[in-house]
Scaffold this motif. Structure first.
Motif, PDB file in Angstrom:
ATOM      1  N   SER A   1       0.934  -1.280  -0.063  1.00 38.79           N
ATOM      2  CA  SER A   1      -0.031  -0.068   0.044  1.00 38.79           C
ATOM      3  C   SER A   1       0.783   1.150  -0.004  1.00 38.79           C
ATOM      4  O   SER A   1       1.841   1.303   0.313  1.00 38.79           O
ATOM      5  N   ASN A   2       0.244   2.499  -0.235  1.00 40.19           N
ATOM      6  CA  ASN A   2       0.745   3.549  -0.363  1.00 40.19           C
ATOM      7  C   ASN A   2       1.570   3.901   1.015  1.00 40.19           C
ATOM      8  O   ASN A   2       2.624   4.501   1.228  1.00 40.19           O
ATOM      9  N   THR A   3       0.819   3.601   2.223  1.00 39.42           N
ATOM     10  CA  THR A   3       1.470   3.751   3.351  1.00 39.42           C
ATOM     11  C   THR A   3       2.599   3.314   3.851  1.00 39.42           C
ATOM     12  O   THR A   3       3.637   3.516   4.135  1.00 39.42           O
ATOM     13  N   TRP A   4       2.654   1.848   3.289  1.00 44.39           N
ATOM     14  CA  TRP A   4       3.508   0.945   3.367  1.00 44.39           C
ATOM     15  C   TRP A   4       4.918   1.669   2.544  1.00 44.39           C
ATOM     16  O   TRP A   4       6.069   1.382   2.983  1.00 44.39           O
ATOM     17  N   PHE A   5       4.711   2.045   1.420  1.00 41.85           N
ATOM     18  CA  PHE A   5       5.736   2.772   0.669  1.00 41.85           C
ATOM     19  C   PHE A   5       6.362   3.842   1.210  1.00 41.85           C
ATOM     20  O   PHE A   5       7.529   3.803   1.219  1.00 41.85           O
ATOM     21  N   THR A   6       5.484   4.853   1.741  1.00 48.88           N
ATOM     22  CA  THR A   6       6.249   6.034   2.208  1.00 48.88           C
ATOM     23  C   THR A   6       6.892   5.777   3.456  1.00 48.88           C
ATOM     24  O   THR A   6       7.919   6.244   3.737  1.00 48.88           O
ATOM     25  N   ASN A   7       6.379   4.552   4.390  1.00 52.12           N
ATOM     26  CA  ASN A   7       7.178   4.304   5.392  1.00 52.12           C
ATOM     27  C   ASN A   7       8.461   3.714   5.311  1.00 52.12           C
ATOM     28  O   ASN A   7       9.558   3.724   5.761  1.00 52.12           O
ATOM     29  N   ASN A   8       8.495   2.823   4.346  1.00 49.52           N
ATOM     30  CA  ASN A   8       9.525   2.135   3.722  1.00 49.52           C
ATOM     31  C   ASN A   8      10.615   3.302   3.161  1.00 49.52           C
ATOM     32  O   ASN A   8      11.801   3.139   3.750  1.00 49.52           O
TER      33      ASN A   8
ATOM     34  N   LYS B   1       1.473  -3.039 -14.043  1.00 49.29           N
ATOM     35  CA  LYS B   1       0.917  -4.398 -14.225  1.00 49.29           C
ATOM     36  C   LYS B   1      -0.584  -4.153 -13.883  1.00 49.29           C
ATOM     37  O   LYS B   1      -0.911  -3.014 -13.915  1.00 49.29           O
ATOM     38  N   MET B   2      -1.243  -5.383 -14.156  1.00 45.41           N
ATOM     39  CA  MET B   2      -2.790  -5.090 -13.587  1.00 45.41           C
ATOM     40  C   MET B   2      -2.631  -5.010 -12.268  1.00 45.41           C
ATOM     41  O   MET B   2      -2.199  -5.840 -11.499  1.00 45.41           O
ATOM     42  N   GLY B   3      -3.311  -4.031 -11.718  1.00 49.54           N
ATOM     43  CA  GLY B   3      -3.454  -3.685 -10.152  1.00 49.54           C
ATOM     44  C   GLY B   3      -3.059  -2.375  -9.945  1.00 49.54           C
ATOM     45  O   GLY B   3      -2.778  -1.637 -10.779  1.00 49.54           O
ATOM     46  N   ILE B   4      -3.571  -2.024  -8.896  1.00 47.44           N
ATOM     47  CA  ILE B   4      -3.481  -0.432  -8.244  1.00 47.44           C
ATOM     48  C   ILE B   4      -1.925  -0.058  -7.427  1.00 47.44           C
ATOM     49  O   ILE B   4      -1.907   1.127  -7.293  1.00 47.44           O
ATOM     50  N   ASN B   5      -1.143  -1.064  -7.245  1.00 50.19           N
ATOM     51  CA  ASN B   5      -0.058  -1.025  -6.414  1.00 50.19           C
ATOM     52  C   ASN B   5       1.254  -0.477  -7.147  1.00 50.19           C
ATOM     53  O   ASN B   5       2.169  -0.862  -6.799  1.00 50.19           O
TER      54      ASN B   5
ATOM     55  N   ASN C   1      -2.511   3.138 -20.349  1.00 47.03           N
ATOM     56  CA  ASN C   1      -2.350   2.715 -18.831  1.00 47.03           C
ATOM     57  C   ASN C   1      -3.054   3.593 -17.874  1.00 47.03           C
ATOM     58  O   ASN C   1      -3.388   4.725 -18.515  1.00 47.03           O
ATOM     59  N   ILE C   2      -3.435   3.497 -16.801  1.00 47.40           N
ATOM     60  CA  ILE C   2      -4.066   4.213 -15.809  1.00 47.40           C
ATOM     61  C   ILE C   2      -2.749   4.596 -14.921  1.00 47.40           C
ATOM     62  O   ILE C   2      -2.337   3.943 -14.274  1.00 47.40           O
ATOM     63  N   PHE C   3      -2.990   6.093 -14.881  1.00 45.03           N
ATOM     64  CA  PHE C   3      -1.695   6.620 -14.064  1.00 45.03           C
ATOM     65  C   PHE C   3      -2.241   6.663 -12.587  1.00 45.03           C
ATOM     66  O   PHE C   3      -3.226   7.468 -12.104  1.00 45.03           O
ATOM     67  N   HIS C   4      -1.478   6.134 -11.690  1.00 45.23           N
ATOM     68  CA  HIS C   4      -1.864   6.184 -10.280  1.00 45.23           C
ATOM     69  C   HIS C   4      -1.210   7.032  -9.568  1.00 45.23           C
ATOM     70  O   HIS C   4      -0.002   6.913  -8.923  1.00 45.23           O
ATOM     71  N   LYS C   5      -1.519   8.586  -9.572  1.00 47.16           N
ATOM     72  CA  LYS C   5      -0.687   9.606  -8.977  1.00 47.16           C
ATOM     73  C   LYS C   5      -0.731   9.391  -7.475  1.00 47.16           C
ATOM     74  O   LYS C   5       0.246  10.165  -6.966  1.00 47.16           O
ATOM     75  N   ASP C   6      -1.435   8.769  -6.843  1.00 46.55           N
ATOM     76  CA  ASP C   6      -1.342   8.628  -5.359  1.00 46.55           C
ATOM     77  C   ASP C   6      -0.270   7.563  -5.055  1.00 46.55           C
ATOM     78  O   ASP C   6       0.371   7.875  -4.134  1.00 46.55           O
TER      79      ASP C   6
ATOM     80  N   HIS D   1      -9.006  -3.281  -3.606  1.00 40.61           N
ATOM     81  CA  HIS D   1      -8.060  -3.706  -4.363  1.00 40.61           C
ATOM     82  C   HIS D   1      -8.525  -2.900  -5.889  1.00 40.61           C
ATOM     83  O   HIS D   1      -8.202  -3.229  -7.010  1.00 40.61           O
ATOM     84  N   THR D   2      -9.107  -1.588  -5.719  1.00 38.50           N
ATOM     85  CA  THR D   2      -9.389  -0.685  -6.975  1.00 38.50           C
ATOM     86  C   THR D   2      -9.284   0.762  -6.821  1.00 38.50           C
ATOM     87  O   THR D   2      -9.212   1.289  -5.465  1.00 38.50           O
ATOM     88  N   TYR D   3      -9.066   1.477  -7.754  1.00 39.15           N
ATOM     89  CA  TYR D   3      -8.993   2.928  -7.853  1.00 39.15           C
ATOM     90  C   TYR D   3      -7.810   3.663  -7.112  1.00 39.15           C
ATOM     91  O   TYR D   3      -7.217   4.232  -7.773  1.00 39.15           O
ATOM     92  N   ARG D   4      -7.763   3.236  -5.742  1.00 36.43           N
ATOM     93  CA  ARG D   4      -6.547   4.083  -5.105  1.00 36.43           C
ATOM     94  C   ARG D   4      -5.885   2.821  -4.117  1.00 36.43           C
ATOM     95  O   ARG D   4      -6.249   1.873  -3.881  1.00 36.43           O
ATOM     96  N   ASN D   5      -4.424   3.377  -4.077  1.00 33.33           N
ATOM     97  CA  ASN D   5      -3.702   2.304  -3.139  1.00 33.33           C
ATOM     98  C   ASN D   5      -3.484   2.665  -1.621  1.00 33.33           C
ATOM     99  O   ASN D   5      -2.456   2.121  -1.194  1.00 33.33           O
ATOM    100  N   ASP D   6      -4.511   3.505  -1.376  1.00 31.23           N
ATOM    101  CA  ASP D   6      -4.160   3.906   0.259  1.00 31.23           C
ATOM    102  C   ASP D   6      -5.018   2.667   1.110  1.00 31.23           C
ATOM    103  O   ASP D   6      -5.189   1.625   0.497  1.00 31.23           O
ATOM    104  N   GLY D   7      -4.922   2.959   2.197  1.00 27.69           N
ATOM    105  CA  GLY D   7      -5.485   1.872   3.139  1.00 27.69           C
ATOM    106  C   GLY D   7      -7.180   2.016   3.078  1.00 27.69           C
ATOM    107  O   GLY D   7      -7.852   1.084   3.349  1.00 27.69           O
ATOM    108  N   VAL D   8      -7.655   3.028   2.449  1.00 31.89           N
ATOM    109  CA  VAL D   8      -9.169   3.021   2.415  1.00 31.89           C
ATOM    110  C   VAL D   8      -9.691   2.159   1.543  1.00 31.89           C
ATOM    111  O   VAL D   8      -9.329   1.722   0.417  1.00 31.89           O
ATOM    112  N   ASP D   9     -10.890   1.213   1.852  1.00 32.23           N
ATOM    113  CA  ASP D   9     -11.448   0.311   1.285  1.00 32.23           C
ATOM    114  C   ASP D   9     -12.357   0.792   0.372  1.00 32.23           C
ATOM    115  O   ASP D   9     -13.194   1.268   0.404  1.00 32.23           O
ATOM    116  N   ILE D  10     -12.072   0.283  -1.217  1.00 32.60           N
ATOM    117  CA  ILE D  10     -12.666   0.952  -2.325  1.00 32.60           C
ATOM    118  C   ILE D  10     -13.221  -0.358  -3.057  1.00 32.60           C
ATOM    119  O   ILE D  10     -12.524  -0.989  -3.530  1.00 32.60           O
TER     120      ILE D  10
END
Length: 536
Positions: free
Chosen positions: A277-284, A302-306, A352-357, A421-430
């Motif tokens: 997730s984005n949180t894990w990315f930032t903390n890493n 790849k296929m997927g949001i992360n 591609n879908i660009f995930h700016k988050d 597992h869609t739209y955004r890669n944060d902790g929020v469930d979508i």
């Protein structure tokens, strides 16, 4: 950034994890459309997947290096295919691809790191990552495969010895092999790693016989984390690479490697990490920067949001997946070609879908707790703001979610971040509704979402929210600029969690300029699709 999926496909990248290896994917495609058409498909794949626009985009986001996973079969024949035993037939395709990529990298001031990801025979028991055939001799079971590996690295080093855009040679990706103990299939408990050590020395000597310029990057056994038997090092220009997935981002998680750096005076590189997730990315990244360690993410698309770029599923792609899974499905050659041709178009960056988050989490959020609007929200007469378009920023600052990351390799921890597992890669469930419109679900008590809005005129505005619930227990508070405006707003029972209905309107005071509205879920258990702001 690692370029997984280009020269080497792994099944999970395309919802084909049950197949795993590239040769199995290729076999299924061949069954559907024939050998000639499959060869055309893969030539187009190599042409379309990564182009100059990908490199230009990476440079604009902030990347300064690419780790390129190589499949040996783009450079030479397999041992059993060689017409003369013990000799090497060199194929132009792989070298030409590197040359083209290097030209783009030079223009964008990006280093290219060559990573032998699929060595002759395959270097581990995780079959997909090296496209290994389990019924054929592995790299460790065949001297001929080892000789070919050494020869390939010498050939590469001859070609790129004086190329200043090459950042280094990552000589063998993620060995996972039990040398002394065959039951240690992941290679995590090996104490000596003698065959790995010996092959590393052979490759180093071959490279250094023609190239004294470039860094040689080592990866230990156990997926680049077991360095038993590797020290002392045998060359003065080496880097130790470790890989990090699904564990905590604390000092203890990397202390072993910091100790190696201190004891043996060798630089460290986090050569592969991500898939979280984005949180894990930032903390890493915060952890790496704090400890002066460079990092390389996995992967660009790849296929997927992360990942920064998401490959969209083609129409009817699930039929292809089902066929590959062995389900009883009739898929004609014409239909298969349509699906595969659509996939070839979807892998291009412009589709591609660009995930700016994801990019924001990697390049901005490690250094600040400030937030940014996910989308511009200028309030007019009647403005609907989607629930999923909450601000960009860290957990606890742009949003608050109880489950923000996956710790799949941490015993006893069973979290996953965005459960939809869609739209955004944060902790929020979508999730997506039946019309493929995203909404927030699995809302827990105390979670909240913040939205930055721009207002042209100070005054009172009407606010209503769009929710669905199968009970009457939900409760919402609404803040503006951290001031509580509306308290204990009830979420009505709409029959189920997908039957969205608008609430009654309430009044909220907004000042001219930027306002930060926080939707605070005092009591969860419902779903949220967004809210409307309108002038009174």
């Amino acid at each position: 950034m690692g370029f997984g999926g280009w020269m080497l496909q792994e099944g999970y990248m395309f919802h084909l994890g049950f197949l795993g290896q590239q040769y199995k994917i290729k076999g299924k495609i061949t069954d559907l459309i024939g050998e000639k058409e499959t060869a055309i498909f893969y030539n187009k794949w190599l042409k379309f997947h990564t182009q100059k626009a990908d490199i230009d985009s990476m440079a604009s986001w902030g990347f300064n290096a690419i780790r390129l996973p190589l499949h040996y079969r783009l450079f030479t024949l397999s041992v059993k295919e060689e017409p003369i035993k013990g000799q090497n037939t060199w194929l132009p395709k792989g070298f030409e691809m590197i040359d083209s990529l290097l030209n783009w990298c030079k223009q964008d001031h990006i280093y290219l790191i060559l990573d032998l990801h699929a060595a002759p025979g395959g270097e581990g028991n995780d079959l997909a990552i090296s496209d290994r055939h389990p019924d054929e001799p592995s790299l460790w079971q065949s001297k001929a495969n080892q000789d070919k590996t050494v020869a390939l690295w010498k050939k590469l080093a001859i070609r790129y010895a004086n190329n200043t855009s090459i950042g280094g040679y990552d000589i063998l990706n993620e060995t996972n092999w039990g040398f002394d103990d065959p039951k240690d299939t992941r290679g995590t408990t090996e104490k000596r790693n003698i065959p790995l050590h010996n092959l590393f020395i052979r490759i180093t000597k071959a490279i250094r016989s023609v190239d004294s310029n470039h860094i040689i990057i080592l990866e230990g056994n156990g997926f680049a984390n077991n360095y038993n038997g590797m020290f002392p090092l045998w060359d003065k220009n080496m880097v130790i690479s470790f890989h990090k997935y699904g564990n905590f981002n604390n000092q203890a998680s990397i202390q072993k490697f910091l100790d190696y750096r201190t004891k043996y005076n060798v630089p460290l590189w986090l050569g592969e990490t991500g898939e979280n997730s984005n949180t894990w990315f930032t903390n890493n990244i915060r952890l790496m920067e704090k400890n002066d360690i460079g990092w390389s993410w996995w992967q660009l698309k790849k296929m997927g949001i992360n990942n920064p770029l998401e490959i969209k599923e083609p129409k009817n792609y699930q039929q292809f997946v089902d066929y590959c899974a062995g389900k009883k499905i009739t898929l004609s050659k014409v239909k298969a070609e349509q699906i595969l041709n659509s996939l070839l178009q979807n892998i291009k960056i412009e589709n591609n879908i660009f995930h700016k988050d994801v990019i924001d989490a990697m390049f901005r959020q490690p250094y600040t707790t400030s937030t940014l609007p996910f989308k511009p929200n200028t309030i007019s007469k009647n403005t609907f703001i989607k629930a999923v378009d909450y601000d960009l920023g860290r957990n606890g600052f742009a949003y608050n979610d109880a489950d923000t990351a996956s710790y799949m390799y941490t015993p006893g921890v069973h979290t996953e971040g965005n459960r939809g597992h869609t739209y955004r890669n944060d902790g929020v469930d979508i999730k997506n509704d039946a019309n493929h419109q995203p909404y927030v679900f699995s809302i827990e008590n105390g979670e909240w979402l913040q939205y930055t809005v721009s207002v042209n005129k100070t005054g009172k505005y009407r606010i209503s929210y769009l929710t669905a619930s199968k009970n009457n227990g939900g409760m919402i508070n609404i803040f503006n600029n951290d001031k509580l405006f509306l308290q204990n707003l009830k979420v009505e029972n709409t029959g189920n969690n997908t039957n969205f209905e608008a609430s009654k309107t309430s009044s909220i005071f907004l000042k001219k300029g930027v306002n930060k509205i926080k939707i605070y879920f005092t009591k969860g258990g419902f779903t949220f699709k967004g809210f409307t702001l309108a002038t009174e």
